[in-house]
Design a protein around this motif. Structure first.
Motif, PDB file in Angstrom:
ATOM      1  N   GLY A  14      37.954  42.803  49.364  1.00 11.73           N
ATOM      2  CA  GLY A  14      36.981  41.992  49.010  1.00 11.73           C
ATOM      3  C   GLY A  14      37.472  41.005  47.841  1.00 11.73           C
ATOM      4  O   GLY A  14      37.158  40.132  47.231  1.00 11.73           O
ATOM      5  N   SER A  15      38.652  41.673  46.993  1.00 15.38           N
ATOM      6  CA  SER A  15      39.621  40.814  46.348  1.00 15.38           C
ATOM      7  C   SER A  15      40.882  40.822  46.539  1.00 15.38           C
ATOM      8  O   SER A  15      41.636  41.770  46.925  1.00 15.38           O
ATOM      9  CB  SER A  15      39.199  41.927  45.033  1.00 15.38           C
ATOM     10  OG  SER A  15      40.094  41.311  43.978  1.00 15.38           O
ATOM     11  N   GLU A  17      43.346  40.725  44.433  1.00 17.83           N
ATOM     12  CA  GLU A  17      43.958  41.368  43.338  1.00 17.83           C
ATOM     13  C   GLU A  17      43.846  43.016  43.762  1.00 17.83           C
ATOM     14  O   GLU A  17      44.800  43.663  43.741  1.00 17.83           O
ATOM     15  CB  GLU A  17      43.301  41.207  41.879  1.00 17.83           C
ATOM     16  CG  GLU A  17      43.568  39.903  41.382  1.00 17.83           C
ATOM     17  CD  GLU A  17      42.519  38.918  41.995  1.00 17.83           C
ATOM     18  OE1 GLU A  17      41.542  39.190  42.408  1.00 17.83           O
ATOM     19  OE2 GLU A  17      42.799  37.572  41.841  1.00 17.83           O
ATOM     20  N   GLN A  18      42.777  43.471  44.204  1.00 19.31           N
ATOM     21  CA  GLN A  18      42.688  44.625  44.721  1.00 19.31           C
ATOM     22  C   GLN A  18      43.365  45.255  45.669  1.00 19.31           C
ATOM     23  O   GLN A  18      44.073  45.977  45.977  1.00 19.31           O
ATOM     24  CB  GLN A  18      41.264  45.298  44.792  1.00 19.31           C
ATOM     25  CG  GLN A  18      40.431  45.195  43.718  1.00 19.31           C
ATOM     26  CD  GLN A  18      38.742  45.376  44.048  1.00 19.31           C
ATOM     27  OE1 GLN A  18      38.327  45.351  45.181  1.00 19.31           O
ATOM     28  NE2 GLN A  18      38.105  45.693  43.100  1.00 19.31           N
ATOM     29  N   THR A  19      43.425  44.059  46.792  1.00 22.01           N
ATOM     30  CA  THR A  19      44.182  44.471  48.102  1.00 22.01           C
ATOM     31  C   THR A  19      45.695  44.373  47.721  1.00 22.01           C
ATOM     32  O   THR A  19      46.373  45.327  48.228  1.00 22.01           O
ATOM     33  CB  THR A  19      44.032  43.251  49.185  1.00 22.01           C
ATOM     34  OG1 THR A  19      42.370  43.193  49.246  1.00 22.01           O
ATOM     35  CG2 THR A  19      44.807  43.482  50.327  1.00 22.01           C
ATOM     36  N   ARG A  20      46.152  43.414  47.026  1.00 23.65           N
ATOM     37  CA  ARG A  20      47.727  43.552  46.306  1.00 23.65           C
ATOM     38  C   ARG A  20      47.952  44.991  45.650  1.00 23.65           C
ATOM     39  O   ARG A  20      48.996  45.546  46.040  1.00 23.65           O
ATOM     40  CB  ARG A  20      47.822  42.299  45.433  1.00 23.65           C
ATOM     41  CG  ARG A  20      49.439  42.202  45.146  1.00 23.65           C
ATOM     42  CD  ARG A  20      49.678  41.306  44.179  1.00 23.65           C
ATOM     43  NE  ARG A  20      51.140  41.427  43.584  1.00 23.65           N
ATOM     44  CZ  ARG A  20      52.408  41.136  44.060  1.00 23.65           C
ATOM     45  NH1 ARG A  20      52.148  40.642  45.431  1.00 23.65           N
ATOM     46  NH2 ARG A  20      53.433  41.350  43.630  1.00 23.65           N
ATOM     47  N   ALA A  21      47.113  45.435  44.779  1.00 23.69           N
ATOM     48  CA  ALA A  21      47.452  46.490  44.132  1.00 23.69           C
ATOM     49  C   ALA A  21      47.467  47.648  44.964  1.00 23.69           C
ATOM     50  O   ALA A  21      48.313  48.538  44.764  1.00 23.69           O
ATOM     51  CB  ALA A  21      46.461  46.856  43.168  1.00 23.69           C
ATOM     52  N   VAL A  35      50.216  29.552  45.099  1.00 25.96           N
ATOM     53  CA  VAL A  35      51.054  28.717  45.721  1.00 25.96           C
ATOM     54  C   VAL A  35      50.524  27.406  45.573  1.00 25.96           C
ATOM     55  O   VAL A  35      49.438  27.026  45.916  1.00 25.96           O
ATOM     56  CB  VAL A  35      51.262  28.706  47.301  1.00 25.96           C
ATOM     57  CG1 VAL A  35      51.953  27.932  48.102  1.00 25.96           C
ATOM     58  CG2 VAL A  35      51.865  30.227  47.503  1.00 25.96           C
ATOM     59  N   ASN A  36      51.340  26.442  44.978  1.00 31.65           N
ATOM     60  CA  ASN A  36      50.784  25.174  44.509  1.00 31.65           C
ATOM     61  C   ASN A  36      49.285  25.137  43.744  1.00 31.65           C
ATOM     62  O   ASN A  36      48.342  24.363  43.875  1.00 31.65           O
ATOM     63  CB  ASN A  36      50.436  24.224  45.745  1.00 31.65           C
ATOM     64  CG  ASN A  36      51.859  23.829  46.537  1.00 31.65           C
ATOM     65  OD1 ASN A  36      52.847  23.823  45.696  1.00 31.65           O
ATOM     66  ND2 ASN A  36      51.689  23.844  47.437  1.00 31.65           N
ATOM     67  N   GLY A  37      49.136  26.131  42.803  1.00 34.16           N
ATOM     68  CA  GLY A  37      47.901  26.377  42.065  1.00 34.16           C
ATOM     69  C   GLY A  37      46.967  27.090  42.802  1.00 34.16           C
ATOM     70  O   GLY A  37      45.839  27.005  41.855  1.00 34.16           O
ATOM     71  N   HIS A  38      47.075  27.428  43.984  1.00 31.64           N
ATOM     72  CA  HIS A  38      45.859  28.356  44.687  1.00 31.64           C
ATOM     73  C   HIS A  38      46.571  29.385  45.181  1.00 31.64           C
ATOM     74  O   HIS A  38      47.428  29.685  45.668  1.00 31.64           O
ATOM     75  CB  HIS A  38      45.500  27.488  45.646  1.00 31.64           C
ATOM     76  CG  HIS A  38      44.406  27.931  46.545  1.00 31.64           C
ATOM     77  ND1 HIS A  38      43.102  28.261  45.909  1.00 31.64           N
ATOM     78  CD2 HIS A  38      44.220  28.397  47.738  1.00 31.64           C
ATOM     79  CE1 HIS A  38      42.275  28.746  47.002  1.00 31.64           C
ATOM     80  NE2 HIS A  38      43.057  29.008  48.110  1.00 31.64           N
ATOM     81  N   VAL A  39      45.641  30.662  45.093  1.00 32.15           N
ATOM     82  CA  VAL A  39      45.825  31.799  45.612  1.00 32.15           C
ATOM     83  C   VAL A  39      45.230  31.814  46.896  1.00 32.15           C
ATOM     84  O   VAL A  39      44.212  31.961  47.212  1.00 32.15           O
ATOM     85  CB  VAL A  39      45.504  32.906  44.712  1.00 32.15           C
ATOM     86  CG1 VAL A  39      45.636  34.395  45.318  1.00 32.15           C
ATOM     87  CG2 VAL A  39      45.799  32.879  43.448  1.00 32.15           C
ATOM     88  N   PRO A  40      46.217  31.932  47.849  1.00 31.49           N
ATOM     89  CA  PRO A  40      45.715  31.945  49.615  1.00 31.49           C
ATOM     90  C   PRO A  40      44.897  33.190  49.653  1.00 31.49           C
ATOM     91  O   PRO A  40      45.340  34.312  49.066  1.00 31.49           O
ATOM     92  CB  PRO A  40      47.167  32.000  50.261  1.00 31.49           C
ATOM     93  CG  PRO A  40      48.032  31.217  49.421  1.00 31.49           C
ATOM     94  CD  PRO A  40      47.630  31.593  47.804  1.00 31.49           C
ATOM     95  N   GLY A  41      43.734  33.223  50.418  1.00 27.12           N
ATOM     96  CA  GLY A  41      42.807  34.220  50.654  1.00 27.12           C
ATOM     97  C   GLY A  41      41.682  34.148  49.634  1.00 27.12           C
ATOM     98  O   GLY A  41      40.766  34.842  49.635  1.00 27.12           O
ATOM     99  N   SER A  42      41.877  33.376  48.626  1.00 28.18           N
ATOM    100  CA  SER A  42      40.820  33.395  47.579  1.00 28.18           C
ATOM    101  C   SER A  42      39.750  32.339  47.773  1.00 28.18           C
ATOM    102  O   SER A  42      40.163  31.411  48.280  1.00 28.18           O
ATOM    103  CB  SER A  42      41.257  33.532  46.069  1.00 28.18           C
ATOM    104  OG  SER A  42      41.795  32.400  45.769  1.00 28.18           O
ATOM    105  N   PRO A  43      38.869  32.511  47.251  1.00 25.52           N
ATOM    106  CA  PRO A  43      37.541  31.449  47.488  1.00 25.52           C
ATOM    107  C   PRO A  43      37.686  30.107  46.796  1.00 25.52           C
ATOM    108  O   PRO A  43      38.542  30.089  45.894  1.00 25.52           O
ATOM    109  CB  PRO A  43      36.142  32.310  46.992  1.00 25.52           C
ATOM    110  CG  PRO A  43      36.508  33.484  46.749  1.00 25.52           C
ATOM    111  CD  PRO A  43      37.964  33.603  46.766  1.00 25.52           C
TER     112      PRO A  43
END
Length: 43
Positions: A14-15, A17-21, A35-43
């Motif tokens: 659901g986040s 950041e949590q999935t990466r951690a 990537v180019n100012g946007h985090v892929p997978g985030s809304p």
């Protein structure tokens, strides 16, 4: 094939950041990185 939507990664909590951690917290992982100012997978 390009027009088909991918299914959600079952590890996604659901986040980005949590999935990466939990699953991708290594120096070589690009998960959760901007990537180019946007985090892929985030809304």
């Amino acid at each position: 094939m390009d027009s088909h939507e991918r299914r959600q990664d079952p590890r996604f909590t659901g986040s980005v950041e949590q999935t990466r951690a939990k699953y991708h917290d290594t120096p070589n992982s690009m998960c959760g990185m901007a990537v180019n100012g946007h985090v892929p997978g985030s809304p």
